[in-house]
Motif scaffolding. Structure first.
Motif, mmCIF file in Angstrom:
data_model
loop_
_atom_site.group_PDB
_atom_site.id
_atom_site.type_symbol
_atom_site.label_atom_id
_atom_site.label_comp_id
_atom_site.label_asym_id
_atom_site.label_seq_id
_atom_site.Cartn_x
_atom_site.Cartn_y
_atom_site.Cartn_z
ATOM 1 N N GLU A 1 22.057 -6.546 6.634
ATOM 2 C CA GLU A 1 23.283 -5.770 6.546
ATOM 3 C C GLU A 1 23.051 -4.552 5.643
ATOM 4 N N ARG A 2 23.836 -3.499 5.879
ATOM 5 C CA ARG A 2 23.782 -2.355 4.979
ATOM 6 C C ARG A 2 24.340 -2.776 3.630
ATOM 7 N N GLU A 3 23.701 -2.331 2.537
ATOM 8 C CA GLU A 3 24.121 -2.741 1.206
ATOM 9 C C GLU A 3 24.252 -1.543 0.269
ATOM 10 N N PHE A 4 25.111 -1.738 -0.715
ATOM 11 C CA PHE A 4 25.332 -0.735 -1.749
ATOM 12 C C PHE A 4 24.107 -0.616 -2.648
ATOM 13 N N VAL A 5 23.755 0.631 -3.020
ATOM 14 C CA VAL A 5 22.647 0.874 -3.934
ATOM 15 C C VAL A 5 23.146 1.501 -5.236
ATOM 16 N N ALA A 6 23.825 2.637 -5.141
ATOM 17 C CA ALA A 6 24.257 3.350 -6.340
ATOM 18 C C ALA A 6 25.400 4.284 -5.989
ATOM 19 N N ALA A 7 26.225 4.597 -6.987
ATOM 20 C CA ALA A 7 27.339 5.522 -6.770
ATOM 21 C C ALA A 7 27.635 6.280 -8.051
ATOM 22 N N ILE A 8 28.279 7.428 -7.888
ATOM 23 C CA ILE A 8 28.662 8.270 -9.013
ATOM 24 C C ILE A 8 30.043 8.845 -8.727
ATOM 25 N N THR A 9 30.872 8.899 -9.769
ATOM 26 C CA THR A 9 32.230 9.399 -9.572
ATOM 27 C C THR A 9 32.234 10.898 -9.287
ATOM 28 N N TRP A 10 33.390 11.399 -8.859
ATOM 29 C CA TRP A 10 33.537 12.807 -8.502
ATOM 30 C C TRP A 10 33.197 13.738 -9.662
ATOM 31 N N SER A 11 33.469 13.323 -10.895
ATOM 32 C CA SER A 11 33.163 14.165 -12.054
ATOM 33 C C SER A 11 31.780 13.870 -12.631
ATOM 34 N N GLY A 12 31.170 12.790 -12.191
ATOM 35 C CA GLY A 12 29.875 12.398 -12.731
ATOM 36 C C GLY A 12 29.943 11.619 -14.021
ATOM 37 N N ASP A 13 31.146 11.188 -14.422
ATOM 38 C CA ASP A 13 31.276 10.518 -15.717
ATOM 39 C C ASP A 13 30.989 9.021 -15.659
ATOM 40 N N LYS A 14 30.856 8.496 -14.446
ATOM 41 C CA LYS A 14 30.580 7.067 -14.322
ATOM 42 C C LYS A 14 29.644 6.816 -13.151
ATOM 43 N N THR A 15 28.745 5.850 -13.351
ATOM 44 C CA THR A 15 27.837 5.440 -12.289
ATOM 45 C C THR A 15 27.873 3.925 -12.150
ATOM 46 N N ASP A 16 27.398 3.463 -11.020
ATOM 47 C CA ASP A 16 27.296 2.022 -10.781
ATOM 48 C C ASP A 16 26.065 1.776 -9.922
ATOM 49 N N TYR A 17 25.425 0.638 -10.154
ATOM 50 C CA TYR A 17 24.197 0.298 -9.445
ATOM 51 C C TYR A 17 24.227 -1.155 -8.996
ATOM 52 N N SER A 18 23.525 -1.442 -7.915
ATOM 53 C CA SER A 18 23.335 -2.830 -7.545
ATOM 54 C C SER A 18 22.361 -3.452 -8.539
ATOM 55 N N ASP A 19 22.455 -4.744 -8.706
ATOM 56 C CA ASP A 19 21.574 -5.428 -9.644
ATOM 57 C C ASP A 19 20.107 -5.253 -9.266
ATOM 58 N N SER A 20 19.825 -5.135 -7.978
ATOM 59 C CA SER A 20 18.438 -5.069 -7.523
ATOM 60 C C SER A 20 17.740 -3.759 -7.882
ATOM 61 N N VAL A 21 18.506 -2.720 -8.207
ATOM 62 C CA VAL A 21 17.885 -1.425 -8.518
ATOM 63 C C VAL A 21 18.181 -0.966 -9.947
ATOM 64 N N GLY B 1 18.089 -0.090 -13.617
ATOM 65 C CA GLY B 1 16.949 0.131 -14.497
ATOM 66 C C GLY B 1 15.783 0.827 -13.819
ATOM 67 N N ARG B 2 15.802 0.911 -12.489
ATOM 68 C CA ARG B 2 14.713 1.571 -11.755
ATOM 69 C C ARG B 2 15.195 2.850 -11.043
ATOM 70 N N PHE B 3 16.437 2.835 -10.577
ATOM 71 C CA PHE B 3 16.991 3.971 -9.839
ATOM 72 C C PHE B 3 18.020 4.688 -10.705
#
Length: 131
Positions: A44-64, A66-68
């Motif tokens: 299945e397609r999975e989430f990797v990383a995201a950044i808010t419209w202003s760039g003030d917050k990011t989120d990552y999948s556990d699998s990436v 510290g690396r991405f």
């Protein structure tokens, strides 16, 4: 309507690095959360990383984590994904994605976006990591 075009995929050895880029057009870039999803063969397609419209917050999948690293340049309508310490299991088609910052009810769309509900998708770029 937002158009997204990815670039930067390719073949790399395990432990190597790649940087993916995505250019957006068609709407006000700074009004959109941006992110990357990936789909490996047979999965299945999975989430990797995201950044808010202003760039003030990011989120990552556990699998990436510290690396991405995801980043954006609102002046250039660009979002990037720096991928370090790549592993064979990172092999996939990587998709740039976008979602307008508000839902129809006026609430933030951030959690819907990182939960797998983008509104716009790029065509994808292949990343292959050899062992």
């Amino acid at each position: 309507q937002v158009q997204l075009v990815e670039s930067g995929g390719g073949l790399v050895q395990a432990g190597g690095s790649l940087r993916l880029s995505c250019v957006a057009s068609g709407s006000t870039f700074s009004n959109y959360a941006m992110g990357w999803f990936r789909q490996a063969p047979g999965k299945e397609r999975e989430f990797v990383a995201a950044i808010t419209w202003s760039g003030d917050k990011t989120d990552y999948s556990d699998s990436v984590k510290g690396r991405f690293t995801i980043s954006r340049d609102n002046a250039k309508n660009m979002v990037y994904l720096q991928m370090n310490s790549l592993k064979p299991e990172d092999t996939a088609v990587y998709y740039c994605a976008a979602r307008y910052k508000y839902k129809a009810n006026g609430n933030s769309s951030w959690y819907a976006f990182i939960s797998g509900e983008p509104e716009h998708w790029g065509q994808g770029t292949q990343v292959t990591v050899s062992s």
